[in-house]
Design an enzyme around this catalytic site. Structure first.
Site, PDB file in Angstrom:
ATOM      1  N   ARG A 104      -8.076  47.019  67.054  1.00 14.58           N
ATOM      2  CA  ARG A 104      -8.795  45.808  66.589  1.00 14.58           C
ATOM      3  C   ARG A 104      -8.014  45.288  65.399  1.00 14.58           C
ATOM      4  O   ARG A 104      -7.884  45.976  64.376  1.00 14.58           O
ATOM      5  CB  ARG A 104     -10.238  46.111  66.224  1.00 14.58           C
ATOM      6  CG  ARG A 104     -10.897  44.954  65.504  1.00 14.58           C
ATOM      7  CD  ARG A 104     -12.388  45.053  65.392  1.00 14.58           C
ATOM      8  NE  ARG A 104     -13.026  44.748  66.658  1.00 14.58           N
ATOM      9  CZ  ARG A 104     -14.315  44.426  66.800  1.00 14.58           C
ATOM     10  NH1 ARG A 104     -15.103  44.401  65.751  1.00 14.58           N
ATOM     11  NH2 ARG A 104     -14.815  44.160  67.979  1.00 14.58           N
ATOM     12  N   HIS A 131     -10.883  38.513  72.882  1.00 18.73           N
ATOM     13  CA  HIS A 131     -11.779  39.681  72.871  1.00 18.73           C
ATOM     14  C   HIS A 131     -12.087  40.066  74.337  1.00 18.73           C
ATOM     15  O   HIS A 131     -13.226  39.930  74.796  1.00 18.73           O
ATOM     16  CB  HIS A 131     -13.051  39.344  72.093  1.00 18.73           C
ATOM     17  CG  HIS A 131     -13.872  40.534  71.690  1.00 18.73           C
ATOM     18  ND1 HIS A 131     -13.485  41.840  71.941  1.00 18.73           N
ATOM     19  CD2 HIS A 131     -15.073  40.623  71.060  1.00 18.73           C
ATOM     20  CE1 HIS A 131     -14.407  42.661  71.469  1.00 18.73           C
ATOM     21  NE2 HIS A 131     -15.373  41.959  70.939  1.00 18.73           N
ATOM     22  N   GLN A 134     -15.072  42.483  75.510  1.00 15.92           N
ATOM     23  CA  GLN A 134     -16.409  41.902  75.471  1.00 15.92           C
ATOM     24  C   GLN A 134     -16.702  41.139  76.765  1.00 15.92           C
ATOM     25  O   GLN A 134     -17.818  41.157  77.272  1.00 15.92           O
ATOM     26  CB  GLN A 134     -16.524  40.961  74.263  1.00 15.92           C
ATOM     27  CG  GLN A 134     -17.892  40.332  74.117  1.00 15.92           C
ATOM     28  CD  GLN A 134     -18.982  41.340  73.779  1.00 15.92           C
ATOM     29  OE1 GLN A 134     -18.852  42.084  72.818  1.00 15.92           O
ATOM     30  NE2 GLN A 134     -20.041  41.386  74.577  1.00 15.92           N
ATOM     31  N   ASP A 219     -21.424  32.488  69.580  1.00 16.46           N
ATOM     32  CA  ASP A 219     -20.923  33.556  68.703  1.00 16.46           C
ATOM     33  C   ASP A 219     -21.072  33.055  67.269  1.00 16.46           C
ATOM     34  O   ASP A 219     -21.377  31.875  67.041  1.00 16.46           O
ATOM     35  CB  ASP A 219     -19.444  33.828  69.059  1.00 16.46           C
ATOM     36  CG  ASP A 219     -18.826  34.999  68.316  1.00 16.46           C
ATOM     37  OD1 ASP A 219     -19.575  35.772  67.684  1.00 16.46           O
ATOM     38  OD2 ASP A 219     -17.586  35.138  68.353  1.00 16.46           O
ATOM     39  N   CYS A 259     -22.320  38.092  71.913  1.00 16.11           N
ATOM     40  CA  CYS A 259     -21.564  39.346  71.789  1.00 16.11           C
ATOM     41  C   CYS A 259     -22.082  40.213  70.641  1.00 16.11           C
ATOM     42  O   CYS A 259     -21.845  41.414  70.631  1.00 16.11           O
ATOM     43  CB  CYS A 259     -20.080  39.057  71.641  1.00 16.11           C
ATOM     44  SG  CYS A 259     -19.655  38.174  70.120  1.00 16.11           S
ATOM     45  N   ARG A 287     -21.110  47.263  77.027  1.00 16.09           N
ATOM     46  CA  ARG A 287     -19.788  47.547  76.453  1.00 16.09           C
ATOM     47  C   ARG A 287     -19.388  48.978  76.795  1.00 16.09           C
ATOM     48  O   ARG A 287     -18.235  49.258  77.124  1.00 16.09           O
ATOM     49  CB  ARG A 287     -19.809  47.374  74.920  1.00 16.09           C
ATOM     50  CG  ARG A 287     -20.011  45.951  74.434  1.00 16.09           C
ATOM     51  CD  ARG A 287     -18.821  45.064  74.758  1.00 16.09           C
ATOM     52  NE  ARG A 287     -17.568  45.565  74.211  1.00 16.09           N
ATOM     53  CZ  ARG A 287     -17.151  45.383  72.951  1.00 16.09           C
ATOM     54  NH1 ARG A 287     -17.898  44.679  72.099  1.00 16.09           N
ATOM     55  NH2 ARG A 287     -15.982  45.857  72.537  1.00 16.09           N
TER      56      ARG A 287
HETATM   57  N1  NVA Z   1     -15.711  36.013  66.740  1.00 10.70           N
HETATM   58  C1  NVA Z   1     -16.206  37.196  66.088  1.00 10.70           C
HETATM   59  C2  NVA Z   1     -16.537  38.250  67.110  1.00 10.70           C
HETATM   60  C3  NVA Z   1     -17.099  39.533  66.565  1.00 10.70           C
HETATM   61  C4  NVA Z   1     -17.382  40.555  67.622  1.00 10.70           C
HETATM   62  C5  NVA Z   1     -15.153  37.701  65.112  1.00 10.70           C
HETATM   63  O1  NVA Z   1     -13.962  37.675  65.449  1.00 10.70           O
HETATM   64  O2  NVA Z   1     -15.517  38.113  63.999  1.00 10.70           O
HETATM   65  N1   CP Z   2     -19.272  42.464  69.904  1.00 10.53           N
HETATM   66  C1   CP Z   2     -18.501  43.293  69.169  1.00 10.53           C
HETATM   67  O1   CP Z   2     -17.300  43.421  69.405  1.00 10.53           O
HETATM   68  O2   CP Z   2     -19.177  43.971  68.201  1.00 10.53           O
HETATM   69  P1   CP Z   2     -18.537  44.864  67.026  1.00 10.53           P
HETATM   70  O3   CP Z   2     -17.846  43.913  66.092  1.00 10.53           O
HETATM   71  O4   CP Z   2     -19.729  45.537  66.403  1.00 10.53           O
HETATM   72  O5   CP Z   2     -17.582  45.844  67.625  1.00 10.53           O
END
Ligand code: NVA
Ligand code: CP
Length: 306
Positions: A104, A131, A134, A219, A259, A287
């Protein structure tokens, strides 16, 4: 390097993706029935998190344990990655000891660079651009609730962010029509839009996007790494809140997905996750099942390096 990676939904064929969704549903059923299934015994997943996570960390870690393997959480604060060891060098070393690596990160190029030097599969656990994990859970949830998504209409409301970009790839791979309602200047990735052609439409009005939609998703308005823009985004995105009235304007069979984490009172109304049309909790659980299917697909059943 011969390893198979999952950095984007485009790394799989549509057939492989459908197979992963089918397998996720089977693995969910096995778990519900308490059947022990450990094809990844002695396999180890490394998980590099440069950003916070609840679902992604837990689902990968629990998933590996349930499949008979183990997962190791690696924070850049505690590894040499955080002190400037080159990504390529880290990839060579880490992939000599691990069976798969989940990352990540911020820049998507961190993933592609790591993958270029890795002997083992690399999985995108979220980047600034995409992502894909997801989307496996989202597609599984739709299939479970409503059957095939092929030919259906999906509305994305809000920021043209990493999730929105992955929805564009999903529209291509799972064969559905996508409408994105976003403010000017917050459109998804231009190259992806171009590649998607008529499969994806940008509209400005949330009501226009949801008309006839079978799936509505949104989101957070401020993604990780954009915190200093939060106040400005809050004002700009105010007309893009998803609420019960907006869902009423969609197809009567519509489901709502998020998500998570959610900001009630911002991108969704306070009550939306309590609406029977919301499947966000099921989606979050999926997930686990979807990524177990992905791990089973990517991680070699027997240890060998090409
Ligand atoms: N768009 C959000 C998704 C979190 C799961 C981010 O990148 O923070
Ligand atoms: N939806 C998602 O990826 O959640 P987290 O940021 O908690 O991993």
């Amino acid at each position: 390097m011969s390893a198979r990676h999952f950095l984007s939904l485009m790394d799989c064929t549509p057939q492989e993706l459908s197979g992963l969704i089918r397998r996720a549903i089977e693995l969910k059923d096995l778990r519900r029935r308490g059947v022990l299934f450990e094809p990844l015994k002695n396999r180890v997943l490394g998980m590099i998190f440069e950003k916070a996570s609840t679902r992604t960390r837990l689902s990968f870690e629990a998933g590996m344990i349930q499949l008979g393997g183990q997962a190791i959480f690696l924070s850049p604060r505690d590894t040499q990655l955080g002190r400037g060891e080159p990504i390529g060098d880290s990839a060579i070393v880490m992939s000599s000891m691990l069976d798969a690596v989940m990352i990540r990160t911020y820049a998507h190029s961190t993933l592609t660079e790591f993958a270029a030097h890795s002997r083992v599969p690399v999985i995108n656990g979220l980047s600034d651009d995409l992502h894909p994990c997801q989307l496996l859970a989202d597609m599984q949830t739709f299939v479970e609730q409503r059957g095939s998504i092929q030919g259906k209409t999906v509305a994305w409301i809000g920021d043209g962010n990493n999730m929105c970009n992955s929805y564009i790839e999903a529209a291509l791979q799972f064969d559905f029509q996508l409408r994105v309602a976003c403010p000017q200047g917050y459109e998804p990735n231009a190259e992806l839009l171009e590649a998607a052609g008529e499969r994806v439409q940008i509209v400005r009005e949330p009501l226009a996007a949801v008309a006839g939609a079978h799936l509505v998703s949104t989101d957070v308005w401020t993604s990780m790494g954009q915190e200093e823009e939060a106040a400005e985004r809050l004002k700009l995105f105010a007309p893009y809140q998803v609420n019960r009235a907006l869902l009423d304007a969609a197809d009567p069979s519509v489901i709502f997905l998020h998500c998570l984490p959610a900001h009630r009172g911002e991108e969704i109304s306070m009550d939306l996750l309590d609406d029977p049309r919301s499947q966000a909790w099921e989606q979050a659980e999926n997930r686990l099942h979807a990524q177990k299917a992905l791990l089973e697909f990517l991680v070699e059943p027997a240890y060998h390096h090409a």
